[in-house]
Write a protein that holds these residues in place. Structure first.
Motif, PDB file in Angstrom:
ATOM      1  N   CYS A 177       0.844  -1.190   0.000  1.00  0.00           N
ATOM      2  CA  CYS A 177       0.000   0.000   0.000  1.00  0.00           C
ATOM      3  C   CYS A 177       0.884   1.246   0.000  1.00  0.00           C
ATOM      4  N   THR A 178       0.765   2.022  -1.055  1.00  0.00           N
ATOM      5  CA  THR A 178       1.566   3.244  -1.143  1.00  0.00           C
ATOM      6  C   THR A 178       0.985   4.362  -0.281  1.00  0.00           C
ATOM      7  N   ALA A 179      -0.287   4.237   0.101  1.00  0.00           N
ATOM      8  CA  ALA A 179      -0.923   5.267   0.927  1.00  0.00           C
ATOM      9  C   ALA A 179      -0.499   5.178   2.386  1.00  0.00           C
ATOM     10  N   CYS A 180      -0.534   3.960   2.974  1.00  0.00           N
ATOM     11  CA  CYS A 180      -0.211   3.831   4.401  1.00  0.00           C
ATOM     12  C   CYS A 180       1.064   3.014   4.641  1.00  0.00           C
ATOM     13  N   HIS A 181       1.735   2.615   3.574  1.00  0.00           N
ATOM     14  CA  HIS A 181       3.032   1.931   3.626  1.00  0.00           C
ATOM     15  C   HIS A 181       2.977   0.544   4.258  1.00  0.00           C
ATOM     16  N   ARG A 182       1.836  -0.101   4.173  1.00  0.00           N
ATOM     17  CA  ARG A 182       1.677  -1.459   4.704  1.00  0.00           C
ATOM     18  C   ARG A 182       2.021  -2.465   3.613  1.00  0.00           C
ATOM     19  N   THR A 183       2.666  -3.559   4.005  1.00  0.00           N
ATOM     20  CA  THR A 183       2.983  -4.655   3.097  1.00  0.00           C
ATOM     21  C   THR A 183       2.390  -5.925   3.674  1.00  0.00           C
ATOM     22  N   GLU A 184       1.710  -6.693   2.832  1.00  0.00           N
ATOM     23  CA  GLU A 184       1.023  -7.901   3.296  1.00  0.00           C
ATOM     24  C   GLU A 184       1.293  -9.051   2.331  1.00  0.00           C
ATOM     25  N   LEU A 185       1.646 -10.202   2.900  1.00  0.00           N
ATOM     26  CA  LEU A 185       1.823 -11.418   2.110  1.00  0.00           C
ATOM     27  C   LEU A 185       0.462 -11.880   1.616  1.00  0.00           C
ATOM     28  N   LEU A 186       0.333 -12.113   0.314  1.00  0.00           N
ATOM     29  CA  LEU A 186      -0.926 -12.571  -0.269  1.00  0.00           C
ATOM     30  C   LEU A 186      -0.931 -14.096  -0.321  1.00  0.00           C
ATOM     31  N   ASP A 187      -2.083 -14.674  -0.099  1.00  0.00           N
ATOM     32  CA  ASP A 187      -2.256 -16.126  -0.069  1.00  0.00           C
ATOM     33  C   ASP A 187      -2.412 -16.649  -1.498  1.00  0.00           C
ATOM     34  N   LEU A 188      -1.361 -17.272  -2.031  1.00  0.00           N
ATOM     35  CA  LEU A 188      -1.387 -17.761  -3.402  1.00  0.00           C
ATOM     36  C   LEU A 188      -2.397 -18.882  -3.602  1.00  0.00           C
ATOM     37  N   ASP A 189      -2.608 -19.714  -2.594  1.00  0.00           N
ATOM     38  CA  ASP A 189      -3.604 -20.782  -2.718  1.00  0.00           C
ATOM     39  C   ASP A 189      -5.005 -20.197  -2.850  1.00  0.00           C
ATOM     40  N   MET A 190      -5.302 -19.167  -2.071  1.00  0.00           N
ATOM     41  CA  MET A 190      -6.605 -18.513  -2.150  1.00  0.00           C
ATOM     42  C   MET A 190      -6.768 -17.825  -3.506  1.00  0.00           C
ATOM     43  N   LEU A 191      -5.721 -17.158  -3.980  1.00  0.00           N
ATOM     44  CA  LEU A 191      -5.785 -16.506  -5.285  1.00  0.00           C
ATOM     45  C   LEU A 191      -5.967 -17.533  -6.401  1.00  0.00           C
ATOM     46  N   HIS A 192      -5.310 -18.681  -6.252  1.00  0.00           N
ATOM     47  CA  HIS A 192      -5.442 -19.770  -7.219  1.00  0.00           C
ATOM     48  C   HIS A 192      -6.887 -20.240  -7.297  1.00  0.00           C
ATOM     49  N   GLU A 193      -7.517 -20.416  -6.148  1.00  0.00           N
ATOM     50  CA  GLU A 193      -8.923 -20.848  -6.107  1.00  0.00           C
ATOM     51  C   GLU A 193      -9.865 -19.768  -6.640  1.00  0.00           C
ATOM     52  N   ARG A 194      -9.599 -18.531  -6.299  1.00  0.00           N
ATOM     53  CA  ARG A 194     -10.498 -17.435  -6.687  1.00  0.00           C
ATOM     54  C   ARG A 194     -10.405 -17.091  -8.172  1.00  0.00           C
ATOM     55  N   PHE A 195      -9.177 -16.991  -8.689  1.00  0.00           N
ATOM     56  CA  PHE A 195      -8.986 -16.526 -10.059  1.00  0.00           C
ATOM     57  C   PHE A 195      -8.603 -17.622 -11.048  1.00  0.00           C
ATOM     58  N   GLY A 196      -8.139 -18.767 -10.549  1.00  0.00           N
ATOM     59  CA  GLY A 196      -7.704 -19.848 -11.423  1.00  0.00           C
ATOM     60  C   GLY A 196      -6.200 -19.811 -11.655  1.00  0.00           C
ATOM     61  N   PRO A 197      -5.617 -20.954 -12.022  1.00  0.00           N
ATOM     62  CA  PRO A 197      -4.165 -21.058 -12.142  1.00  0.00           C
ATOM     63  C   PRO A 197      -3.562 -20.233 -13.275  1.00  0.00           C
ATOM     64  N   ASP A 198      -4.319 -19.989 -14.328  1.00  0.00           N
ATOM     65  CA  ASP A 198      -3.791 -19.270 -15.487  1.00  0.00           C
ATOM     66  C   ASP A 198      -4.070 -17.772 -15.448  1.00  0.00           C
ATOM     67  N   CYS A 199      -4.560 -17.293 -14.321  1.00  0.00           N
ATOM     68  CA  CYS A 199      -4.856 -15.872 -14.177  1.00  0.00           C
ATOM     69  C   CYS A 199      -3.554 -15.063 -14.231  1.00  0.00           C
ATOM     70  N   PRO A 200      -3.514 -14.037 -15.080  1.00  0.00           N
ATOM     71  CA  PRO A 200      -2.325 -13.180 -15.126  1.00  0.00           C
ATOM     72  C   PRO A 200      -2.134 -12.417 -13.814  1.00  0.00           C
ATOM     73  N   ARG A 236      -6.346  -4.661  -2.497  1.00  0.00           N
ATOM     74  CA  ARG A 236      -6.810  -3.544  -1.671  1.00  0.00           C
ATOM     75  C   ARG A 236      -6.225  -3.689  -0.278  1.00  0.00           C
ATOM     76  N   CYS A 237      -5.794  -2.607   0.302  1.00  0.00           N
ATOM     77  CA  CYS A 237      -5.199  -2.597   1.634  1.00  0.00           C
ATOM     78  C   CYS A 237      -6.261  -2.896   2.686  1.00  0.00           C
ATOM     79  N   ASN A 238      -5.978  -3.852   3.561  1.00  0.00           N
ATOM     80  CA  ASN A 238      -6.891  -4.182   4.655  1.00  0.00           C
ATOM     81  C   ASN A 238      -6.918  -3.111   5.734  1.00  0.00           C
ATOM     82  N   GLN A 239      -5.884  -2.288   5.773  1.00  0.00           N
ATOM     83  CA  GLN A 239      -5.797  -1.272   6.824  1.00  0.00           C
ATOM     84  C   GLN A 239      -6.534   0.015   6.445  1.00  0.00           C
ATOM     85  N   CYS A 240      -6.280   0.537   5.251  1.00  0.00           N
ATOM     86  CA  CYS A 240      -6.881   1.830   4.889  1.00  0.00           C
ATOM     87  C   CYS A 240      -7.906   1.732   3.761  1.00  0.00           C
ATOM     88  N   GLY A 241      -8.022   0.549   3.112  1.00  0.00           N
ATOM     89  CA  GLY A 241      -9.030   0.340   2.092  1.00  0.00           C
ATOM     90  C   GLY A 241      -8.662   0.818   0.694  1.00  0.00           C
TER      91      GLY A 241
END
Length: 79
Positions: free
Chosen positions: A18-41, A50-55
């Protein structure tokens, strides 16, 4: 360079930054795989980060090489 979610799963981690509040968060690749599919760019994932802290939709992600063992950190791609 990895281009899809499936490309990342074996040897990379994906972080939302997040460039607004300078937060960095590890994204869950397994969840992204399920949500968007394996071939999702990765660019499509970036549009949904979206930042969980400031939205703020940050559109800033970092790809970090960790190696197959998960500990070989050394370089990263900024997309």
């Amino acid at each position: 360079m990895p281009t899809t979610i499936d490309d990342l799963r074996m040897a990379f981690e994906l972080f939302g930054v997040c460039t607004a509040c300078h937060r960095t968060e590890l994204l869950d690749l397994d969840m992204l795989h399920e949500r968007f599919g394996p071939d999702c760019p990765i660019a499509k994932v970036r549009d949904h980060v979206r930042c969980n802290q400031c939205g703020t939709f940050t559109h800033d992600i970092r790809i970090v090489y960790v190696g197959r063992c998960g500990v070989a950190r050394g370089f990263h791609y900024r997309t």
